[in-house]
Design a protein around this motif. Sequence first.
Motif, short mmCIF file in Angstrom:
data_model
loop_
_atom_site.label_atom_id
_atom_site.label_comp_id
_atom_site.label_asym_id
_atom_site.label_seq_id
_atom_site.Cartn_x
_atom_site.Cartn_y
_atom_site.Cartn_z
N ASP A 33 32.94 35.24 40.51
CA ASP A 33 33.35 36.54 39.87
C ASP A 33 33.77 37.31 40.85
OD1 ASP A 33 32.09 35.71 37.53
OD2 ASP A 33 30.21 36.74 38.16
N GLU A 36 37.58 36.59 41.43
CA GLU A 36 38.31 37.06 40.29
C GLU A 36 38.76 38.51 40.16
OE1 GLU A 36 38.48 36.17 35.62
OE2 GLU A 36 36.86 35.58 36.37
N THR A 59 43.33 34.73 39.25
CA THR A 59 42.76 34.91 38.02
C THR A 59 42.77 33.66 37.07
OG1 THR A 59 44.21 36.29 37.10
CG2 THR A 59 42.74 37.37 38.45
N ARG A 60 43.95 33.14 36.93
CA ARG A 60 44.18 32.01 36.07
C ARG A 60 43.61 30.77 36.55
NH1 ARG A 60 45.16 32.46 31.11
NH2 ARG A 60 46.19 30.41 30.96
N ILE A 62 40.84 30.73 38.46
CA ILE A 62 39.42 30.69 38.39
C ILE A 62 38.96 30.72 36.74
CG2 ILE A 62 37.18 32.37 38.54
CD1 ILE A 62 38.39 31.76 41.03
N ARG A 63 39.62 30.98 35.88
CA ARG A 63 39.48 30.91 34.53
C ARG A 63 39.53 29.43 34.05
NH1 ARG A 63 42.57 36.36 32.52
NH2 ARG A 63 40.85 37.76 33.65
N ALA A 64 40.74 28.76 34.54
CA ALA A 64 40.75 27.41 34.36
C ALA A 64 39.64 26.51 34.88
CB ALA A 64 42.15 27.08 34.72
N ARG A 66 36.56 27.49 35.34
CA ARG A 66 35.36 27.44 34.29
C ARG A 66 35.63 27.11 33.15
NH1 ARG A 66 32.52 32.77 35.90
NH2 ARG A 66 33.84 33.87 37.38
N LYS A 67 36.63 26.96 32.59
CA LYS A 67 36.79 26.17 31.28
C LYS A 67 36.76 24.61 31.42
CE LYS A 67 40.46 26.11 27.63
NZ LYS A 67 41.45 26.61 27.17
#
Length: 92
Positions: A33, A36, A59-60, A62-64, A66-67
């Motif tokens: 968090d 990001e 940011t992408r 970090i999101r990837a 998590r996904k």
Amino acid sequence: MTTINDGALDTAIFEGETAAQLLANPVLLKALDNIEAAAANAMIEAQNPTEREEKWYTTRAIRALRKELQKMQNGGEAARQTKAKRAKNGQK
């Protein structure tokens, strides 16, 4: 129909459990968090497109991450269910 062997199921279950532990780890989640949020703020304040794009990629990523962890967790649960069905039906 392709049958997945027990070794592959065990691997998926292990990876899913590990991913679930990571997704439940408050220290890791806070770190993600923070990274990001810092990247998003830096992206907004960026003075040039190159810097903005670099922070967008952060940011992408970090999101990837998590996904991908969520996907591994879901795969592990599906493998666990498959293995339980096989055991119930007396299959290998």
